[in-house]
Design a protein around this motif. Structure first.
Motif, PDB file in Angstrom:
ATOM      1  N   ALA A 135       1.454  -1.125   4.009  1.00  0.00           N
ATOM      2  CA  ALA A 135       0.034  -0.502   4.253  1.00  0.00           C
ATOM      3  C   ALA A 135      -0.217   0.208   3.042  1.00  0.00           C
ATOM      4  N   GLY A 136      -1.447   0.062   2.716  1.00  0.00           N
ATOM      5  CA  GLY A 136      -1.935   0.750   1.702  1.00  0.00           C
ATOM      6  C   GLY A 136      -2.186  -0.527   0.343  1.00  0.00           C
ATOM      7  N   ARG A 137      -1.430  -1.387   0.541  1.00  0.00           N
ATOM      8  CA  ARG A 137      -1.292  -2.496  -0.481  1.00  0.00           C
ATOM      9  C   ARG A 137      -2.882  -3.238  -0.881  1.00  0.00           C
ATOM     10  N   THR A 138      -3.627  -3.327  -0.086  1.00  0.00           N
ATOM     11  CA  THR A 138      -4.965  -3.562  -0.171  1.00  0.00           C
ATOM     12  C   THR A 138      -5.632  -2.760  -0.964  1.00  0.00           C
ATOM     13  N   GLU A 139      -5.745  -1.524  -0.565  1.00  0.00           N
ATOM     14  CA  GLU A 139      -6.331  -0.469  -1.313  1.00  0.00           C
ATOM     15  C   GLU A 139      -5.995  -0.245  -2.838  1.00  0.00           C
ATOM     16  N   GLU A 140      -4.439  -0.525  -3.102  1.00  0.00           N
ATOM     17  CA  GLU A 140      -4.010  -0.801  -4.400  1.00  0.00           C
ATOM     18  C   GLU A 140      -4.532  -1.975  -5.098  1.00  0.00           C
ATOM     19  N   ILE A 141      -4.511  -2.988  -4.532  1.00  0.00           N
ATOM     20  CA  ILE A 141      -5.321  -4.128  -5.450  1.00  0.00           C
ATOM     21  C   ILE A 141      -7.020  -3.639  -5.611  1.00  0.00           C
ATOM     22  N   ILE A 142      -7.522  -3.183  -5.126  1.00  0.00           N
ATOM     23  CA  ILE A 142      -9.034  -2.980  -5.060  1.00  0.00           C
ATOM     24  C   ILE A 142      -8.827  -1.810  -6.463  1.00  0.00           C
ATOM     25  N   GLY A 143      -7.920  -0.758  -6.021  1.00  0.00           N
ATOM     26  CA  GLY A 143      -7.820   0.051  -7.532  1.00  0.00           C
ATOM     27  C   GLY A 143      -7.526  -0.496  -8.757  1.00  0.00           C
ATOM     28  N   ASN A 144      -6.517  -1.330  -8.673  1.00  0.00           N
ATOM     29  CA  ASN A 144      -6.252  -2.189  -9.975  1.00  0.00           C
ATOM     30  C   ASN A 144      -7.394  -2.858 -10.527  1.00  0.00           C
ATOM     31  N   TRP A 145      -7.984  -3.369  -9.696  1.00  0.00           N
ATOM     32  CA  TRP A 145      -9.405  -4.384 -10.031  1.00  0.00           C
ATOM     33  C   TRP A 145     -10.404  -3.138 -10.643  1.00  0.00           C
TER      34      TRP A 145
END
Length: 325
Positions: free
Chosen positions: A59-69
């Motif tokens: 949980a939270g991985r999707t937000e991390e991907i967006i943050g890295n983008w």
């Protein structure tokens, strides 16, 4: 791309909303970056996510991907209207409060955690992922007011609320001289038309923009009778498709006559409702994303809408009194 105001706010968003739930579990980071870049290039500025996406221990991985983008720069954050959610339990957070639900305590902690993962200092639309009837609206509205005044969120939205919940929320906000909800994100599709009865009328009356999640009903309306190579179906999904075969066959024939894909017709149908801001598209690949871009250009005639009503019957009459004489 076409645009509309987000509910009764002055914020303009695209008529398609990019859903990111597959980023992480189904779509690796590099492909997710390509999809998000393509979305901005196509004029889609409205992105939806949630703190729990990634699911379970991830949980939270999707937000991390967006943050890295976002961290790549190039105006990505400045060009994106970002929506995320709060309600679900997050691993490692909250001690005895680690459960689904809402509170001032949880809103503050989970918002700060989302901002960190997303590598941003604000979120345009912060949504309650589900209603929590055990908490007073005074507690919730005060918690959101603080975050708005602090500049961490711009607007508040709901998700999976009934029409009654929307009314209660808005009347409580009005008593506080607060804007209240500006959107309701709801499961809505040709296969799930119950929201037409009360949720859509309530949203329209109170000035909320509706965001349709699962507008293809988990892919059932996206060409389920002719799946693409590599598509995976569970036994329950295959059983459901067989049960719905007559309807899906009629729908497929109608779309073929129109010269449009089933997915695009299903998405375009949601946009015929006055309360609708945008359906959420949730591509796993760049190709899937590119195939949806003409949705806002599709015009469904009255005859086509009538035929869709015949194939997928709605509540049965003018809402919200469809159940009455």
């Amino acid at each position: 791309m076409k645009y509309t105001q987000l509910g009764r706010t002055g914020l303009n968003v695209s008529r398609l909303c990019l859903g990111t739930m597959n980023f992480g579990p189904e779509t690796e980071e590099r492909e997710a970056f390509k999809i998000m870049d393509a979305a901005l290039d196509a004029g889609i500025n409205f992105f939806d996510t949630a703190n729990v996406y990634g699911w379970g221990e991830n949980a939270g991985r999707t937000e991390e991907i967006i943050g890295n983008w976002f961290a790549q720069g190039g105006g990505r954050r400045e060009r994106t209207v970002l929506a995320t959610k709060v309600n679900g339990a997050m691993p490692g957070y909250d001690g005895p409060n680690q459960k689904n639900g809402l509170s001032a305590y949880k809103i503050r902690r989970h918002l700060d955690a989302s901002l960190k993962r997303l590598q941003t200092d604000h979120i345009e639309l912060y949504q309650m992922h589900h209603v929590d009837t055990s908490v007073t609206w005074d507690e919730l509205w005060e918690a959101f007011e603080v975050q708005i005044y602090n500049g961490k969120i711009g607007y508040v939205g709901s998700s999976n609320f009934a029409g009654w919940h929307i009314a209660k929320a808005q009347e409580a906000a009005k008593a506080r001289h607060f804007l209240g909800l500006v959107t309701e994100q709801h499961k809505f599709s040709l296969m799930n038309r119950l929201p037409e009865l009360e949720v859509l009328p309530a949203a329209q009356d109170y000035g909320l923009g509706v965001i349709a999640w699962s507008p293809l009903d988990g892919g059932i309306l996206g060409g389920a009778l002719n799946p693409s190579p590599g598509s995976r179906r569970t036994a329950n999904q295959r059983e459901r498709i067989e049960k719905l075969r007559p309807q899906l066959t009629a729908f497929s024939e109608l779309c073929s006559d129109l010269g449009e894909s089933e997915a695009n017709v299903a998405l375009a149908w949601t946009l015929t409702f006055p309360a609708m801001t945008a359906p959420i598209i949730g591509p796993r690949t760049l190709k899937q994303f590119e195939d949806t871009l003409r949705v806002t250009e599709i015009e469904l005639t009255e005859d086509v809408l009538k035929r869709l009503d015949e194939i997928f019957p709605g509540p049965g009459g003018p809402a919200p009194q469809a159940y009455a004489w």
